[in-house]
Design an enzyme around this catalytic site. Structure first.
Site, PDB file in Angstrom:
ATOM      1  N   THR A  98     105.848-100.545 -48.066  1.00 65.90           N
ATOM      2  CA  THR A  98     105.438-101.173 -49.317  1.00 65.90           C
ATOM      3  C   THR A  98     106.646-101.137 -50.243  1.00 65.90           C
ATOM      4  O   THR A  98     107.049-100.079 -50.719  1.00 65.90           O
ATOM      5  CB  THR A  98     104.247-100.440 -49.955  1.00 65.90           C
ATOM      6  OG1 THR A  98     103.120-100.548 -49.082  1.00 65.90           O
ATOM      7  CG2 THR A  98     103.888-101.054 -51.299  1.00 65.90           C
ATOM      8  N   LYS A 173     100.305-107.279 -51.206  1.00 66.59           N
ATOM      9  CA  LYS A 173     100.052-105.833 -51.312  1.00 66.59           C
ATOM     10  C   LYS A 173      99.987-105.414 -52.775  1.00 66.59           C
ATOM     11  O   LYS A 173      99.202-104.535 -53.153  1.00 66.59           O
ATOM     12  CB  LYS A 173     101.148-105.055 -50.580  1.00 66.59           C
ATOM     13  CG  LYS A 173     100.987-103.529 -50.627  1.00 66.59           C
ATOM     14  CD  LYS A 173      99.684-103.065 -49.977  1.00 66.59           C
ATOM     15  CE  LYS A 173      99.516-101.537 -50.066  1.00 66.59           C
ATOM     16  NZ  LYS A 173     100.383-100.804 -49.154  1.00 66.59           N
ATOM     17  N   LYS A 241     104.385 -95.478 -57.480  1.00 70.66           N
ATOM     18  CA  LYS A 241     105.489 -96.294 -56.977  1.00 70.66           C
ATOM     19  C   LYS A 241     105.025 -97.729 -56.774  1.00 70.66           C
ATOM     20  O   LYS A 241     105.676 -98.683 -57.213  1.00 70.66           O
ATOM     21  CB  LYS A 241     106.029 -95.736 -55.658  1.00 70.66           C
ATOM     22  CG  LYS A 241     107.201 -96.533 -55.104  1.00 70.66           C
ATOM     23  CD  LYS A 241     107.275 -96.665 -53.604  1.00 70.66           C
ATOM     24  CE  LYS A 241     106.090 -97.133 -52.880  1.00 70.66           C
ATOM     25  NZ  LYS A 241     106.295 -97.649 -51.522  1.00 70.66           N
TER      26      LYS A 241
END
Length: 290
Positions: A98, A173, A241
């Site tokens: 990711t 995502k 994050k």
């Protein structure tokens, strides 16, 4: 069909994903920065381990990557002992990290110059999904490359889809994490409200989970939230994050993510309370401390 694959990054996601590839009969070579994890993988599955990313990929037709962030991704792909220096022409990189859409585009361009294709392919489903082979994979890249890798990805995925050019997987995502953040905060507030009102929240969840309020988070996290159990799952550090990546992208494309920004700050509160490695459902713990 048995092919030569490499898997770079054996964290809580990559370890079982690489294992599913080995169990599917593929020739798997693994690399992890901490070699002990690769050695542990070798005791559980059939395959080979390599000392560098480059040596892991030299014979691979498909190269899977699952590392921490943009910088980690660059570190395994670039450099004298990196993937690009050693991968063969015609190989395909499938990046499950990711990361940002920008780094996906940047690395795809460098790969193209080496006649290597690149698919950004972040996943959803968490550690449990990886272990059970039930991940959802969001991809960006070329259709022809997706067609080649899709049957291999099926070893650990229940669903995958190509969503557009390189970067599209990462953008999808981001949408996924934006949705999760809002749902978890709503669930945390509902449980907090119910507890303060003196309700049997477990009984209430049994009822409202049958209606429009139902969600994956409600089904899979409400019981542990009510018990104050958070020492598992997707860590708050990693969620921050991911939300940081989404908020940065939103600033670039002009999106307003007011709720996401607020929940990100709530997760910062959890971190300050020592919950860096707590599951993302720990937003309820923050309310108990407020």
């Amino acid at each position: 069909m048995t092919i030569n694959v490499a898997f770079i990054g054996l964290g809580v996601m990559g370890f079982p994903m690489a294992g599913h590839l080995a169990n599917a009969g593929h020739n798997v070579t693994v690399y992890n920065r901490t070699q002990s994890k690769a050695q542990s993988w070798m005791t559980s599955y059939q395959g080979e381990m390599a000392q560098t990313p480059g040596s892991a990929v030299k014979n691979a037709d498909i190269i899977f990557i699952c590392v921490g962030n943009d910088d980690d991704l660059r570190s395994v792909i670039l450099g004298e002992r990196g993937i690009l220096a050693c991968a063969k022409n015609g190989a395909i990189i499938v990046d499950h990290t990711t990361a940002s859409a920008n780094v996906a585009r940047e690395l795809a361009e460098l790969c193209q110059a080496k006649e290597i294709d690149f698919l950004d392919a972040p996943v959803s489903g968490g550690q449990a999904g990886a272990e059970k082979g039930q991940l959802t994979v969001m991809l960006g890249g070329q259709q022809a490359s997706y067609v080649r890798v899709q049957p291999i990805i099926d070893a650990y995925a229940k669903f995958s889809q190509l969503l557009g050019p390189v970067g599209s997987g990462q953008l999808a995502k981001m949408m996924n994490q934006i949705c999760i953040a809002g749902v978890v905060q709503g669930l945390a507030e509902a449980l907090h409200f119910g507890q303060n009102a003196g309700l049997d929240c477990s009984a209430v969840i049994d009822v409202i989970s049958q209606g429009a309020a139902q969600s994956w988070q409600m089904e899979n996290r409400s019981s542990t939230m009510l018990k104050g159990q958070y020492d598992f799952g997707f860590a708050v550090d990693w969620m921050r994050k991911d939300l940081g990546i989404a908020l940065d992208e939103a600033r670039k494309n002009g999106s307003t993510l007011a709720l996401t920004a607020l929940v990100d700050q709530f997760y910062a509160d959890v971190q300050r309370q020592g919950g860096n490695r707590f599951d993302t459902s720990s937003l309820l713990a923050r309310l108990h401390h407020s």
